[in-house]
Design an enzyme around this catalytic site. Sequence first.
Site, mmCIF file in Angstrom:
data_model
loop_
_atom_site.group_PDB
_atom_site.id
_atom_site.type_symbol
_atom_site.label_atom_id
_atom_site.label_comp_id
_atom_site.label_asym_id
_atom_site.label_seq_id
_atom_site.Cartn_x
_atom_site.Cartn_y
_atom_site.Cartn_z
ATOM 1 N N HIS A 200 0.804 -1.231 0.000
ATOM 2 C CA HIS A 200 0.000 0.000 0.000
ATOM 3 C C HIS A 200 0.832 1.275 0.000
ATOM 4 C CE1 HIS A 200 0.023 1.423 4.340
ATOM 5 N NE2 HIS A 200 0.622 0.252 4.432
ATOM 6 N N CYS A 324 1.723 4.519 12.265
ATOM 7 C CA CYS A 324 1.700 3.449 13.261
ATOM 8 C C CYS A 324 2.087 3.954 14.651
ATOM 9 C CB CYS A 324 2.640 2.320 12.841
ATOM 10 S SG CYS A 324 2.092 1.480 11.340
#
Length: 381
Positions: A200, A324
């Site tokens: 991605h 993240c």
Amino acid sequence: MIYMDYAASSPMSDKALQTYIDTTKTFCGNPMSLHDHGSQSRHLLEMCRHLIAYYLGGQDRGVTFTGSGSEANAIAIYGLAHAYKDKGQTILTTGMEHASVYQVLNRLKNEGFCIREIPVDQNGAIVIDALADMVDQETILAVIGHVNSDFGAIQDLETICNILHDCDVLIHSDMVQSFGKITDIPIDQWEISSCAISAHKIYGPKGIGACYIHPELRCKPFLPGIEHENGLKTGTVNLPGIAAFADAADDMFQQSHSYMKHLVSLNEQLTDRIRAKNMPFDIEGDPNQTFPGIMGLTSHDIEGQYLMLACNQKGLAISTGSACGVQKSEPPKALMAIGKTVEAARGFIRLSFGYHTTHDDITHAVRVLEEVVQSQNKLPN
């Protein structure tokens, strides 16, 4: 909304999306099944494995498809550390790594491994002399990302690999931000033991990645008796995602020169505009050793979270670092590694560009940043 968070995720390309749909419709069989449907799926899987290995400059047998780049980091780092712990239990890393790397390293630390941090300079580059001095007989593995996800610092992997190979130390590199963009990274030629990549980040689907582990190396799986993907990955493989990943990678490598030229042009325009307007930002990193698709800015006066939210309200999507790690209140670890104070690091924002970013988008982004800074300066103390 102007999207400038490509380092977090890129939109799926039309070609990759169509491949995903077509594969879902056509290949219903499990690649592990022995009937014809299974054989057809297995053939496609191996074609995709070959293509990814080709672009990595490695061997087909070294490619293991995973659910993400983060999982690829975990499989390779954990597996190599435990497979070679009879030689030593010291692992070297940097303060520039992705959150998924620290997660697995923290687990290994709790299991008795010694984790040591290699110093970096003010631009985020490893201090080469320090690396050489830190390697000892207990050192079995170095975990060093290629392109930092916060402000794009690029490590000199070829030089680093030469040092570590001479010392008989394995190296794992997180290449999630560089794969498909910086294309001259011959894995086997540089003798990189393992790496992690993700779909991605290169206009493929989310939920699919891969790790490359040199076929001649041992790698201990998380669980015994795993039958999928070289015995390292549980569960049926995501064949539509893998096929779309392979097509996305093929597109990126075919167009990498024009893609990088586009990113450089955007980066130069943004740099020039910020400096011409004397905006209160430090541009992080050495421009000659920073990936042009990522720009990290540090404000001395305004918190990054405020800047990000204010920009979002004005139609500009940016971030305060790796997606993240943004849910945590701590500033990006990479900023601390290059010598920033906690207070200074809290003023960090990241803009990242891609295929669909235009020069008009850069003009708009500068205008929004200027408006946000000006509105903040008008607030009462």
